[in-house]
Motif scaffolding. Structure first.
Motif, PDB file in Angstrom:
ATOM      1  N   ASP A 655      45.500  33.130  41.272  1.00 10.14           N
ATOM      2  CA  ASP A 655      45.139  32.973  42.682  1.00 10.14           C
ATOM      3  C   ASP A 655      43.524  33.397  42.680  1.00 10.14           C
ATOM      4  O   ASP A 655      42.843  32.675  43.447  1.00 10.14           O
ATOM      5  N   ILE A 656      43.377  34.419  42.064  1.00  9.16           N
ATOM      6  CA  ILE A 656      41.849  34.977  42.142  1.00  9.16           C
ATOM      7  C   ILE A 656      40.995  33.914  41.374  1.00  9.16           C
ATOM      8  O   ILE A 656      39.786  33.498  41.773  1.00  9.16           O
ATOM      9  N   SER A 657      41.534  33.369  40.489  1.00  5.62           N
ATOM     10  CA  SER A 657      40.597  32.342  39.577  1.00  5.62           C
ATOM     11  C   SER A 657      40.669  31.119  40.315  1.00  5.62           C
ATOM     12  O   SER A 657      39.462  30.381  40.401  1.00  5.62           O
ATOM     13  N   THR A 658      41.536  30.644  41.249  1.00  7.06           N
ATOM     14  CA  THR A 658      41.632  29.619  41.992  1.00  7.06           C
ATOM     15  C   THR A 658      40.199  29.783  42.884  1.00  7.06           C
ATOM     16  O   THR A 658      39.389  29.026  43.417  1.00  7.06           O
ATOM     17  N   VAL A 659      40.182  31.195  43.646  1.00  2.00           N
ATOM     18  CA  VAL A 659      39.145  31.423  44.578  1.00  2.00           C
ATOM     19  C   VAL A 659      37.929  31.595  43.813  1.00  2.00           C
ATOM     20  O   VAL A 659      36.953  30.991  44.586  1.00  2.00           O
TER      21      VAL A 659
END
Length: 803
Positions: A655-659
């Protein structure tokens, strides 16, 4: 405007301005001291830099609880050729770690196999034995084959190693409960010997015989990312290692846990702060001395940089309450930028040796003010990133530049009044370089111009074709190979360990969550069988649904209400037991296992973080966390839950990588917007054509930098994008000074040369950082500033009047 500016920068106000500057410095020192005494600190927790992922309240609570469950844990493996030696070494390590005074304990919850937990489970579940059956027991009773259970009980009674005793037989004649209790234990490759978890290591080329690893686990009493706690915990561990080695010289010790990654990151960051900052400062000092051959510019440069850093540190601590180590690493580059004001001042003074200090400042005031504004805008754009650490960098650098600017305007008229003598050699060299570049690389003929445009276009196209992106957050931190190797080895011994990803099962009621967990169990078992995961920990085995418990209770009615006489006779038990067994069975009706009683009992205390109940703040619904370990194919595993609205795979890393990817793209949009806004602002100062040229220099430098990264096979990250924002901010400074200088540009050329060299010194060193994020930041700025420096002098082709 001119009158007010002349009044502000007049010789009459010099002492007043210097007094204001001293007051400004004094206020910074007092504020900084006060902040540090009131708790401001250096933050080394890499998680503090991560973006906040927008999740539902129950999902956010689940992520927080998983982090608390896994955080600060340390795992040790004590390896020996002899099993007993490994066990004894583990006992020594545990005892040594526990010997620390409770008020200063480095670790809590130090254990190997948790025997107290096993006893607590037995105490709790025995009172619910009539609601428990294993799958095979349940099937036999559903088929009415209670005789097979009687036969199995007889075999256990005559087994020399049976756990049966008269007390257990009098309350559980068919010995059904022990099997139910054993079913609670998660399947794993570890065995328990003398209260110690033992893993067997298969033979290898290096060790042809099997070896044994005794596992010790402990939880840090404070955060592994707290530098003070790190030292306390490392000291305790080293004492334990020394104690083990003194008694068992042949023991190999491997370790894993966030502590060792955090210590490596802290040491690496401290080393880079000191080395990069020191080398940058030494390089800048040498540059100033070689250029001006005087102590005064060197002194003024040090004062400017010191003021800049002081204001940056105090402002950042005032706003955030702390300073991240990575902020200091990035912030060391401020040395190479804040000193630009000193360069421009002294180079302009060399160009106009007869001008007073105030007149020199007036000459550069417009350009330097515009430069400050555009740089602050660039840093502000960087501060829009979702990373608290990067927001700190933005504030740190913007505040630092503001401090340098105020030093020039307020302090230079008093401190830098002395004129320079005999320092024209560098000015002449800059002038010759400028003339050479313009003469040799300015195309005159149309064909040459077309060829130049075509060459640049081909270079950009070749680079952009090979550009890729990588937004994985693991690039934030560099982990030494030895720590990673030991961690992977321990994960293997622990049957895969526990990963950051987990499953979240949600429903409106507790019973529905239990039912969903029951449905999920065979899916997880199949995934484990298919090698998609190494292991999992679900509450299903600890919290069976009420429906299942009722079924188990009803099935045991065959034993206690229908065939108890025959069972007692077959087992040779006292017939007087019948009445008590029936009474106990009937009294247990409705005595269901529920979440509240289980988690409030010692048996469920360690598993409580895996359960989510409604909260007082309106967070309705129930949830259960299923921990996963040894995930091999995350995408293939996730597909298995796509059709189940009650089950969600929570992947915070993903999720953080997507952000990060989203903000990387947004940063490029912000860069384009910043270029457009700068062009509009400059159009009020210059002609539309010249304003476009001023903006085109950093824009083309950014494009060339991206193409170069593509050719270097360096995947784009958010940190490359943030660095390009700074390329714009710094590049616009160079363009502005050339645009403002018109005919007299040799002083600007010298200042820009020194500025670029000092910035490249700082950012070039960052490019050699072991931390990939810092490396990306530094490499991008190294390339971007180099291209900007090469392009900026050609603005003179648009500002110089033909002779």
């Amino acid at each position: 405007m001119k009158l007010s500016l002349s009044a502000l920068l007049s010789q009459k106000t010099a002492k007043l301005r210097f007094g204001l500057w001293l007051a400004f410095i004094t206020a910074c020192v007092i504020t900084g001291g006060s902040l540090w005494q009131s708790g401001a600190r250096i933050q080394s927790d890499i998680l503090a830099m991560l973006p906040k992922v927008s999740e539902s309240p129950i999902t956010q609570r689940a992520m927080d609880q998983v982090e608390q469950q896994l955080a600060n844990r340390v795992y040790l493996g004590l390896i020996s050729d002899k099993q007993q030696t490994a066990i004894d070494a583990a006992k020594v390590a545990i005892n040594t770690l526990k010997q620390t005074d409770d008020t200063q304990a480095a670790f809590i919850d130090i254990n190997s196999a948790d025997m107290a937990q096993a006893d607590a489970l037995n105490q709790y579940y025995f009172n619910h034995r009539f609601q428990l059956l294993t799958h095979s027991q349940q099937q036999l009773l559903q088929q009415g084959q209670w005789q097979q259970l009687t036969q199995a009980a007889l075999e256990k009674l005559y087994n020399a190693f049976s756990y049966a005793n008269s007390e257990l037989l009098s309350r559980d004649p068919l010995l059904l409960y022990p099997d139910s209790l054993l079913a609670l234990a998660p399947s794993q490759q570890l065995t328990v010997k003398q209260g110690i978890l033992i893993a067997t290591i298969a033979p290898s080329a290096e060790h042809p015989k099997p070896r044994f690893a005794a596992i010790v686990m402990a939880k840090g009493s404070d955060s592994a990312f707290n530098p003070n706690a790190q030292q306390v915990q490392l000291t305790a561990l080293n004492l334990a290692f020394t104690a083990v080695k003194s008694q068992f010289a042949d023991i190999d010790i491997i370790k894993a846990g966030a502590l060792f990654h955090a210590v490596a990151a802290t040491d690496n960051a401290k080393q880079e702060v000191s080395s990069i900052g020191l080398l940058s400062l030494v390089g800048v000092i040498a540059l100033v001395w070689l250029a001006f051959r005087s102590l005064m510019p060197l002194t003024i440069a040090i004062i400017t940089v010191s003021t800049s850093l002081l204001f940056a540190v105090v402002t950042t601590a005032l706003i955030f309450g702390e300073l991240h180590l990575l902020t200091l690493v990035f912030g060391t580059s401020l040395i190479g930028i804040s000193i630009d004001y000193c360069f421009h001042y002294y180079c302009e003074r060399l160009t106009h040796p007869n001008d007073s200090c105030e007149q020199v400042i007036k000459r550069i005031f417009a350009a330097i003010t515009l430069a400050l504004v555009t740089s602050v805008v660039a840093y502000s754009a960087m501060g829009l990133a979702p990373f608290p650490g990067m927001q700190q960098v933005a504030v740190f650098c913007a505040a630092g530049l503001s401090g340098a600017y105020l030093t020039l305007v307020l302090a230079y008229p008093t401190l830098a009044r002395q004129p320079l003598k005999g320092a024209n050699q560098a000015l002449a060299l800059a002038n010759r370089y400028q003339g050479f570049m313009l003469a040799r690389f300015t195309p005159k003929a149309g064909l040459a111009k077309t060829g130049l445009v075509l060459a640049v276009g081909i270079y950009l196209l070749a680079g952009f074709i090979q550009l890729s992106a990588d937004d994985d957050i693991r690039q934030l931190q560099h982990t030494p190979a030895d720590i990673q190797t030991e961690g992977n080895q321990l994960r293997t011994l622990l049957s895969g360990g526990t990963d950051n990803q987990f499953l979240l099962v949600t429903a409106a009621t507790e019973e529905q969550v239990k039912q969903q967990l029951a449905k999920l169990d065979p899916v997880l078992a199949k995934a484990e069988q298919d090698k998609l995961i190494g292991n999992y920990l679900s509450l299903n085995r600890f919290l069976p649904s009420q429906e299942k418990q009722q079924l188990n209770y009803d099935l045991q009615g065959q034993i206690y209400l229908e065939h108890l006489d025959e069972i007692i006779a077959s087992l040779g038990l006292d017939s007087h037991l019948k009445a008590e067994l029936i009474r106990a069975y009937q009294a247990a009706k409705g005595n269901f296992i529920n979440a509240e009683s289980f988690f409030n009992h010692q048996a469920g205390a360690s598993l409580k973080p895996l359960w989510l109940s409604p909260t007082a703040n309106g967070d309705s619904g129930y949830g259960a966390i299923v921990l996963l370990g040894g995930i091999n194919q995350l995408d293939s595993f996730a597909v298995r839950f796509n059709d189940n609205p009650h089950v969600a795979l929570i992947d915070k890393v993903g999720d953080i990588s997507t952000v990060m990817g989203h903000y990387r793209q947004l940063t490029f949009v912000l860069l384009a917007v910043a270029l457009a806004v700068a062009g509009i602002i400059f159009s009020f100062r210059f002609s539309l054509k010249l304003a476009a040229v001023v903006v085109a220099v950093p824009a083309l430098a950014a494009l060339l930098t991206l193409a170069s990264l593509g050719l270097l096979q360096n995947p784009l990250t958010l940190f490359h994008a943030l660095a390009l924002i700074l390329v714009f901010g710094i590049g616009v400074d160079y363009s502005l000074f050339f645009a403002e200088s018109n005919q007299q540009t040799r002083g600007v050329m010298m200042a820009v040369f020194m500025s670029a060299l000092s910035t490249i010194l700082a950012f070039g060193l960052l490019a050699f950082s072991q931390t990939p994020a810092i490396n990306a930041f530094g490499l991008t700025l190294l390339l971007g500033i180099s291209f900007t420096f090469l392009l900026a002098p050609f603005i003179q082709n648009f500002t110089r009047k033909p002779l």
